[in-house]
Design a protein around this motif. Structure first.
Motif, PDB file in Angstrom:
ATOM      1  N   ASP A   2     -50.812  23.772   9.428  1.00  0.00           N
ATOM      2  CA  ASP A   2     -51.371  23.207   8.213  1.00  0.00           C
ATOM      3  C   ASP A   2     -51.900  24.316   7.328  1.00  0.00           C
ATOM      4  O   ASP A   2     -52.482  25.294   7.781  1.00  0.00           O
ATOM      5  N   ARG A  17     -42.523  16.048   2.232  1.00  0.00           N
ATOM      6  CA  ARG A  17     -42.872  15.385   3.490  1.00  0.00           C
ATOM      7  C   ARG A  17     -43.151  13.910   3.279  1.00  0.00           C
ATOM      8  O   ARG A  17     -42.756  13.059   4.074  1.00  0.00           O
ATOM      9  N   PHE A 150     -46.058  20.343  14.169  1.00  0.00           N
ATOM     10  CA  PHE A 150     -47.123  19.780  13.343  1.00  0.00           C
ATOM     11  C   PHE A 150     -48.515  19.990  13.939  1.00  0.00           C
ATOM     12  O   PHE A 150     -49.509  19.972  13.222  1.00  0.00           O
ATOM     13  N   ARG A 166     -55.540  14.569  12.834  1.00  0.00           N
ATOM     14  CA  ARG A 166     -54.112  14.597  12.522  1.00  0.00           C
ATOM     15  C   ARG A 166     -53.299  14.941  13.761  1.00  0.00           C
ATOM     16  O   ARG A 166     -52.245  14.348  14.013  1.00  0.00           O
ATOM     17  N   TYR A 170     -50.210  12.981  15.383  1.00  0.00           N
ATOM     18  CA  TYR A 170     -48.902  13.615  15.593  1.00  0.00           C
ATOM     19  C   TYR A 170     -48.436  13.407  17.035  1.00  0.00           C
ATOM     20  O   TYR A 170     -47.262  13.071  17.274  1.00  0.00           O
ATOM     21  N   TRP A 219     -44.870  12.215   9.305  1.00  0.00           N
ATOM     22  CA  TRP A 219     -44.551  13.002   8.109  1.00  0.00           C
ATOM     23  C   TRP A 219     -45.454  12.653   6.931  1.00  0.00           C
ATOM     24  O   TRP A 219     -45.751  13.510   6.101  1.00  0.00           O
ATOM     25  N   LYS A 222     -48.544  14.523   7.647  1.00  0.00           N
ATOM     26  CA  LYS A 222     -48.283  15.939   7.380  1.00  0.00           C
ATOM     27  C   LYS A 222     -48.244  16.204   5.882  1.00  0.00           C
ATOM     28  O   LYS A 222     -48.590  17.299   5.414  1.00  0.00           O
TER      29      LYS A 222
END
Length: 230
Positions: A2, A17, A150, A166, A170, A219, A222
């Protein structure tokens, strides 16, 4: 990885994304609704790929090609070639899914109109097997994105709370896709012949849809649609 730098280059990848995520979410919904409204199909097809043999063929192929193009263009933030390689492979496999179609449902689901299913020239079982291989590899690469690429960060000690959240999403999405792949394989290799009545519940369609939505969620997150660092 990230990286929230506010540069035009990085912002464009955020939208890329999100576009991939929205397409993944929309595909099964559009196929089902479109086949009902346009082709008057009263039943869900056996799989998402089976919509290739309906009037929604162009939507199915076009959406996969769009996803393939976005994945091919995806480079990631860091100077990590794994993003490049994974995106290229995912793009190639998506194209394979689109242009090496699965075999048509036999017998075809009952429809109120001949428009539900269109004649298919694809009768070679080898092409159908190639489709299965491409679809499996496509989802495996997407799983790799969620579980490995990710979740990485430059410095784990300075991870924000949003980044930790996050990463949990993921991983959940990645494991959901992996479980769906395994269940689809079990159905085709074990359950389909042993329990033929399962087909009326279209288990492959629903497992593919769940896997697609898990992919799409990953996604979209992301793309910083949700849980963006403060």
């Amino acid at each position: 990885m990230d990286n929230n730098a506010n540069t035009p280059h990085l912002i464009s990848y955020l939208y890329l994304r999100r576009a991939v995520g929205f397409l993944g979410f929309a595909l099964p919904i559009i196929l089902v609704l479109g086949s009902v409204l346009i082709g008057n199909c009263q039943e869900i097809q056996s799989s998402i790929s089976s919509y290739y043999h309906t009037l929604m063929r162009d939507v199915f192929v076009g959406t996969l090609c769009a996803i393939a193009l976005f994945l091919f263009s995806y480079k990631g933030y860091a100077n990590d070639k794994r993003d490049n390689i994974a995106g290229t492979f995912a793009s190639f496999f998506a194209i394979g899914v689109a242009f090496f179609p699965t075999a048509p449902d036999m017998p075809l689901p009952p429809c109120d109109s001949f428009l539900c299913n269109i004649p298919s020239v694809i009768t070679n079982p080898f092409i159908s097997k190639l489709h299965f291989v491409f679809a499996t590899l496509f989802f495996l690469v997407l799983t790799y994105f969620s579980l490995v690429l990710f979740t990485e960060t430059k410095n784990k000690k300075t991870q924000t709370e949003q980044k930790k959240q996050r990463n949990r999403i993921y991983r959940i999405c990645g494991y959901i896709m992996l479980v769906c792949i395994i269940l689809i394989a079990i159905y085709f290799f074990v359950l389909e012949k042993k329990y033929p009545d399962l087909a009326k519940y279209t288990p492959v369609f629903w497992l593919e849809t769940i896997a697609l939505w898990a992919f799409a969620t990953s996604w979209l997150i992301k793309g910083e649609l949700l849980l963006k660092d403060k």
